[in-house]
Design an enzyme around this catalytic site. Structure first.
Site, PDB file in Angstrom:
ATOM      1  N   HIS A 510       0.817  -1.167   0.121  1.00 43.39           N
ATOM      2  CA  HIS A 510       0.191   0.012   0.028  1.00 43.39           C
ATOM      3  C   HIS A 510       0.835   1.413   0.095  1.00 43.39           C
ATOM      4  O   HIS A 510       0.676   2.174  -0.872  1.00 43.39           O
ATOM      5  CB  HIS A 510      -1.056   0.031   1.249  1.00 43.39           C
ATOM      6  CG  HIS A 510      -1.704   1.229   1.388  1.00 43.39           C
ATOM      7  ND1 HIS A 510      -3.109   1.322   0.787  1.00 43.39           N
ATOM      8  CD2 HIS A 510      -1.504   2.374   1.801  1.00 43.39           C
ATOM      9  CE1 HIS A 510      -3.554   2.518   1.061  1.00 43.39           C
ATOM     10  NE2 HIS A 510      -2.497   3.143   1.897  1.00 43.39           N
ATOM     11  N   GLU A 511       1.667   1.175   1.163  1.00 37.80           N
ATOM     12  CA  GLU A 511       2.491   2.697   1.105  1.00 37.80           C
ATOM     13  C   GLU A 511       3.591   2.675   0.170  1.00 37.80           C
ATOM     14  O   GLU A 511       3.854   3.868  -0.613  1.00 37.80           O
ATOM     15  CB  GLU A 511       3.515   2.667   2.286  1.00 37.80           C
ATOM     16  CG  GLU A 511       2.322   2.571   3.636  1.00 37.80           C
ATOM     17  CD  GLU A 511       1.403   3.821   3.602  1.00 37.80           C
ATOM     18  OE1 GLU A 511       1.664   4.649   3.202  1.00 37.80           O
ATOM     19  OE2 GLU A 511       0.370   3.288   4.342  1.00 37.80           O
ATOM     20  N   HIS A 514       1.799   4.396  -2.857  1.00 38.23           N
ATOM     21  CA  HIS A 514       1.718   5.853  -2.884  1.00 38.23           C
ATOM     22  C   HIS A 514       3.036   6.170  -3.320  1.00 38.23           C
ATOM     23  O   HIS A 514       3.351   7.383  -4.134  1.00 38.23           O
ATOM     24  CB  HIS A 514       1.645   6.228  -1.387  1.00 38.23           C
ATOM     25  CG  HIS A 514       0.395   6.497  -0.925  1.00 38.23           C
ATOM     26  ND1 HIS A 514      -0.680   6.981  -1.384  1.00 38.23           N
ATOM     27  CD2 HIS A 514      -0.204   5.650   0.390  1.00 38.23           C
ATOM     28  CE1 HIS A 514      -1.710   6.659  -0.573  1.00 38.23           C
ATOM     29  NE2 HIS A 514      -1.631   5.969   0.506  1.00 38.23           N
ATOM     30  N   HIS A 517       3.489   6.626  -6.919  1.00 35.90           N
ATOM     31  CA  HIS A 517       2.769   7.642  -7.456  1.00 35.90           C
ATOM     32  C   HIS A 517       3.458   8.820  -7.047  1.00 35.90           C
ATOM     33  O   HIS A 517       3.617   9.862  -7.929  1.00 35.90           O
ATOM     34  CB  HIS A 517       1.486   7.764  -6.639  1.00 35.90           C
ATOM     35  CG  HIS A 517       0.415   8.688  -7.025  1.00 35.90           C
ATOM     36  ND1 HIS A 517      -0.762   9.299  -6.386  1.00 35.90           N
ATOM     37  CD2 HIS A 517       0.218   9.371  -8.372  1.00 35.90           C
ATOM     38  CE1 HIS A 517      -1.211   9.993  -7.189  1.00 35.90           C
ATOM     39  NE2 HIS A 517      -0.969   9.944  -8.434  1.00 35.90           N
TER      40      HIS A 517
HETATM   41 ZN    ZN Z   1      -2.746   5.120   2.000  1.00 35.62          ZN
END
Ligand code: ZN
Length: 724
Positions: A510-511, A514, A517
């Site tokens: 998940h992290e 980011h 991105h």
């Molecule tokens: Zn998040």
């Protein structure tokens, strides 16, 4: 669920303090003994004075001292204010370059220091930093206001906005004009002087009420905790849980045991408590915590806040507060967000009802002789979970050694999809010995980014996990991204392997999502680069990246026993996958109920007055067919901190909205051959590299080839039958 996970983005350039973090992180107030006192002079001896000369302008953590921050923050704000004044007072007529590009270039010193400061106060704080934070926070808020409420500056931005079509700007520059203009207008720049004064008053009252709500809720939650001197009422608790309950009582100078309340309606401790009367009492303490009369009852505060926000929406020219809030979001209107949620409600409630029937059957089989109630749900669903999935964490963890998961899972997936490679850089200074730094290279070998990870729990680290950056990517400023991920995995003893749960594995993906991105950002202007996107979009790349954790080709590549290197037995892997679908009807329904409540509170017209919040709540949920006796909302209106004081007003839907996007996107990959470089490169080019440089709804639809739909999300949660 993303609800517990956190992305704390650094303050974006100028006033974009988008507080995306949730949870109980606001503990900046412990005044340290080492009060910062008078700010020292700021000069070339301060490591923030000039841009870092390290690769990627990485922060020189080996030179930065706690005492450097306050003078650098203050000098940074002063310097930016001077730059902004010069832009606003420029005698030359406003142009894109002399106004917006100039604004984008302003505040670089402030940016340098605040990125590092915000990173450390979250991940590695101490009393000195906390004290500086306490002193500087209001000054930083005022600094942002001074920019966005600068009348002359707004007039220049508005002039450019009005002649935008004749300026021959490229698409990204047009987007910058649009975003700036709307930020000013959003803050009230278009109002008459008299209305600005009204808005200021409303904002002040709102801020006071929000603080009051937070304090009341904190006190109410503490006060409402279940307590008993009768140990037999706590049957079912483990020795460790009992010891913690005794400790909690001692901490409050009470006899016996105390079970402190969590911020959600449901209480995890209900899973263990075998005494039904105790379960009921604990649940009711939670449900009624802020509705017990007296000083900590929040009903009046909530009603006034909703009314005040409706008035604010109207003053700013919108039909409701939610309409004002959603204008710059991907969903754009409350109607779109509500339509989305309404579409999920029937399948969700139906599944929760079905899960309730399973639990009732279990109760009956044990000759319980009662109808299922909300305080029974956790207790019996845990038994269903054990019977059906029998997933034992201690069996699973030896297959998830954290550094192996990083190399052969997280990095591997990114390499397969995007061709990027990683090399550890031990020469880059770090702020704590647990932090590791990797340089990231593009498929053609070109340097792309620096990425730090700080995975282990520490007492001076906020809870949860998040991503942010020390340096933001911008072609205008010539900067490449310097990104970090923080988590709170249990730290092993020296010499022991760090074995983590599958939930933690998912958090890493998940992290890192980011992170991608941020790393792939290929934008001109810092204001709209990287993860500086609306709240209902920002969790999309991260949640999307989670899917690869259980993608067979990736999972099999990292899920290997830390001692033997043996792959995880297929049966165990299948159990993990199956367990992910457990209780999803319940979980989605409690979230949806909270999100619908949020939207209903924030779409009331300014003329309406709610005098009975409980009746309002019940009506709101009944209308949506989400008032289920056994499935209460995740937060009741009167203790819904996200929306009253957590920055998520009219925004709680964003978690679910992002989930729709990520499941839908993953479905697209599945439909187009799965994990291939072609698919990855297309996604990177059309989505991950684009920041906020285009309307996000259009950007998404252009990539997908259609509007997003809820089908894959319902399938992913196991709420509809798999079609293949
Ligand atoms: Zn998040």
């Amino acid at each position: 669920m993303s609800d517990g996970r956190v992305l704390r983005m650094g303050m974006i350039m100028l006033a974009g303090a988008v507080a995306l973090g949730v949870g109980e992180n606001g503990a900046a107030g412990q005044a340290g003994q080492a009060a910062a006192g008078q700010a020292a002079a700021f000069g070339p001896g301060n490591p923030f004075y000039a841009a870092s000369t390290l690769p990627y302008q990485a922060p020189p953590f080996d030179k930065i001292k706690d005492t450097d921050f306050q003078p650098a923050l203050e000098a940074g704000m002063a310097a930016q204010l001077k730059e902004v004044e010069a832009i606003a007072n420029n005698p030359a007529p406003p142009t894109f370059d002399n106004t917006l590009v100039a604004l984008e270039k302003s505040g670089q010193l402030y940016e340098r220091v605040q990125e590092v400061f915000d990173g450390l106060t979250q991940a590695n704080t101490n009393p000195t930093l906390d004290k500086v934070d306490e002193i500087e926070s209001p000054k930083r808020a005022a600094h942002d206001d001074a920019i966005y409420l600068n009348e002359k500056l707004f007039q220049r931005v508005a002039a450019i906005y009005k002649q935008m079509d004749s300026l021959g700007l490229d698409a990204e520059s047009r987007r910058l004009v649009d975003v700036y203009y709307k930020k000013f207008v959003h803050a009230g720049a278009n109002l008459s002087a008299a209305d600005k004064l009204k808005l200021k008053k409303l904002n002040e009252e709102e801020s006071t009420l929000q603080n009051g709500f937070r304090q009341k809720l904190l006190a109410a939650t503490k006060e409402a905790a279940f307590s008993t001197t009768d140990k037999s009422a706590l049957k079912g608790l483990s020795d460790a849980e009992l010891a913690a309950a005794a400790e909690a009582a001692k901490g409050r100078k009470m006899q016996g045991y105390v079970l402190p309340l969590q911020n959600t309606t449901q209480q995890p401790i209900l899973m263990s408590l075998t005494d039904r009367a105790t379960r009921q009492a604990v649940f009711e303490d939670s449900w009624n915590r802020t509705e017990r009369g007296g000083a900590n009852d929040t009903r009046e505060t909530v009603v006034r806040l909703a009314k005040l926000r409706a008035e604010k929406g109207k003053l700013l020219g919108y039909p409701s507060f939610a309409a004002w809030t959603l204008e710059d979001q991907m969903a754009k209107t409350p109607e779109a967000a509500v339509k989305f949620m309404d579409a999920l409600a029937p399948a969700s409630a139906a599944k929760a009802t079905e899960e309730g029937k399973d639990i009732q059957a279990l109760v009956d089989s044990q000759k319980g002789g009662f109808q299922l109630q909300p305080w029974d749900w956790e207790f019996y669903s845990e038994q269903v979970r054990k019977a059906r999935y029998d997933l034992d964490e201690s069996q699973v963890k030896p297959y998830f050694e954290v550094w192996n998961v990083l190399q052969n899972g997280v990095f591997y997936a990114a390499n397969q999809l995007y061709g990027i490679t990683f090399k550890e850089r031990k020469d880059i200074p770090v702020y704590h010995a647990d932090v590791r730094v990797f340089e990231v290279f593009d498929a053609d070998g070109k340097p792309l980014a620096l990425w730090y990870c700080d995975y282990f729990k520490r007492d001076n680290k906020a809870g949860g996990a998040w991503m942010s950056n020390f340096v933001e990517q911008s072609k205008l400023l010539g900067t490449l991204p310097v990104i970090y991920n923080v988590a709170n995995f249990p730290k092993p003893a020296a010499g022991e392997p760090a074995l983590i749960s599958f939930t933690d594995v998912t958090t890493m993906f998940h992290e890192f999502g980011h992170g991608l991105h941020g790393m792939f950002s290929n934008c001109e202007y810092p204001l709209i680069s990287g993860t500086d996107v609306p709240r209902d979009f920002v969790e999309f790349p991260s949640q999307f990246n989670e899917h690869w954790a259980s993608y067979p080709a990736v999972f099999d590549h990292f899920a290997k026993h830390y001692k033997t290197g043996e792959p995880m037995p297929a049966e165990l892997a299948a159990k993990i996958r199956k367990a992910e679908k457990f209780n999803q009807g319940y979980l989605l329904t409690e979230l949806l109920a909270a999100a619908e409540l949020d939207m209903q509170w924030h779409t009331i017209p300014a003329t309406a007055s709610v005098d009975k919040p409980d009746a309002f709540e019940k009506d709101a949920l009944e209308q949506k067919h989400l008032w289920l006796e056994t499935v209460p909302p995740r937060y009741r209106s009167t203790y819904f901190q996200h929306i009253w004081s957590g920055g998520y007003a009219a925004g709680y839907y964003a978690y679910l909205w992002s989930e729709m996007l990520d499941d839908d996107a993953y479905q697209w990959f599945e439909d187009h051959g799965g994990m291939t470089r072609a698919n990855g490169d297309r996604f990177r080019k059309m989505v991950l590299s684009r920041g906020n440089t285009e309307d996000l709804a259009k950007l998404y639809a252009d990539w997908l080839g259609s509007e997003p739909s809820t089908g894959p999300m319902l399938k992913d949660r196991g709420l509809v039958e798999e079609t293949k």
